[in-house]
Design a protein around this motif. Structure first.
Motif, PDB file in Angstrom:
ATOM      1  N   ILE A  34       0.837  -1.202   0.000  1.00 49.34           N
ATOM      2  CA  ILE A  34       0.000   0.000   0.000  1.00 49.34           C
ATOM      3  C   ILE A  34       0.869   1.249   0.000  1.00 49.34           C
ATOM      4  O   ILE A  34       0.626   2.193  -0.759  1.00 49.34           O
ATOM      5  N   SER A  35       1.893   1.249   0.816  1.00 45.59           N
ATOM      6  CA  SER A  35       2.797   2.394   0.879  1.00 45.59           C
ATOM      7  C   SER A  35       3.495   2.631  -0.458  1.00 45.59           C
ATOM      8  O   SER A  35       3.544   3.762  -0.957  1.00 45.59           O
ATOM      9  N   ALA A  36       4.002   1.569  -1.054  1.00 48.76           N
ATOM     10  CA  ALA A  36       4.709   1.703  -2.336  1.00 48.76           C
ATOM     11  C   ALA A  36       3.776   2.197  -3.436  1.00 48.76           C
ATOM     12  O   ALA A  36       4.158   3.055  -4.245  1.00 48.76           O
ATOM     13  N   LEU A  37       2.565   1.667  -3.480  1.00 51.51           N
ATOM     14  CA  LEU A  37       1.611   2.110  -4.499  1.00 51.51           C
ATOM     15  C   LEU A  37       1.220   3.567  -4.288  1.00 51.51           C
ATOM     16  O   LEU A  37       1.094   4.331  -5.250  1.00 51.51           O
ATOM     17  N   LYS A  47      -8.386   3.040  -4.775  1.00 55.33           N
ATOM     18  CA  LYS A  47      -7.880   2.091  -5.766  1.00 55.33           C
ATOM     19  C   LYS A  47      -6.673   1.335  -5.208  1.00 55.33           C
ATOM     20  O   LYS A  47      -6.535   0.125  -5.422  1.00 55.33           O
ATOM     21  N   VAL A  48      -5.800   2.020  -4.494  1.00 55.82           N
ATOM     22  CA  VAL A  48      -4.645   1.367  -3.868  1.00 55.82           C
ATOM     23  C   VAL A  48      -5.112   0.278  -2.918  1.00 55.82           C
ATOM     24  O   VAL A  48      -4.606  -0.845  -2.945  1.00 55.82           O
ATOM     25  N   ASN A  49      -6.087   0.597  -2.096  1.00 58.20           N
ATOM     26  CA  ASN A  49      -6.611  -0.398  -1.149  1.00 58.20           C
ATOM     27  C   ASN A  49      -7.249  -1.581  -1.867  1.00 58.20           C
ATOM     28  O   ASN A  49      -7.111  -2.729  -1.436  1.00 58.20           O
ATOM     29  N   GLN A  50      -7.919  -1.297  -2.973  1.00 55.23           N
ATOM     30  CA  GLN A  50      -8.559  -2.354  -3.756  1.00 55.23           C
ATOM     31  C   GLN A  50      -7.495  -3.296  -4.353  1.00 55.23           C
ATOM     32  O   GLN A  50      -7.642  -4.504  -4.309  1.00 55.23           O
ATOM     33  N   ILE A  51      -6.442  -2.734  -4.877  1.00 54.95           N
ATOM     34  CA  ILE A  51      -5.365  -3.532  -5.470  1.00 54.95           C
ATOM     35  C   ILE A  51      -4.696  -4.400  -4.400  1.00 54.95           C
ATOM     36  O   ILE A  51      -4.384  -5.562  -4.630  1.00 54.95           O
TER      37      ILE A  51
END
Length: 53
Positions: A34-37, A47-51
């Motif tokens: 999550i941090s990297a995205l 969207k980050v959380n979804q991925i």
């Protein structure tokens, strides 16, 4: 390799790749992902959380 065995060869390869990818997925630290995205993309947090789910 026998061309007649191509279906079995491909299936064996797919099985190996699936097993290997599952091992890699288990080792992913979700918080680091999550941090990297968040840092390296223009994606919205939703969207980050979804991925990363």
């Amino acid at each position: 390799m026998n061309p007649n065995d191509s279906d079995q060869i491909v299936q064996t390869l797919l099985d190996h790749l699936k097993k290997h990818s599952q091992i890699i997925i288990q080792k992913i630290d979700r918080n680091e992902l999550i941090s990297a995205l968040s840092i390296n993309t223009n994606l919205k947090q939703e969207k980050v959380n979804q991925i990363a789910a």
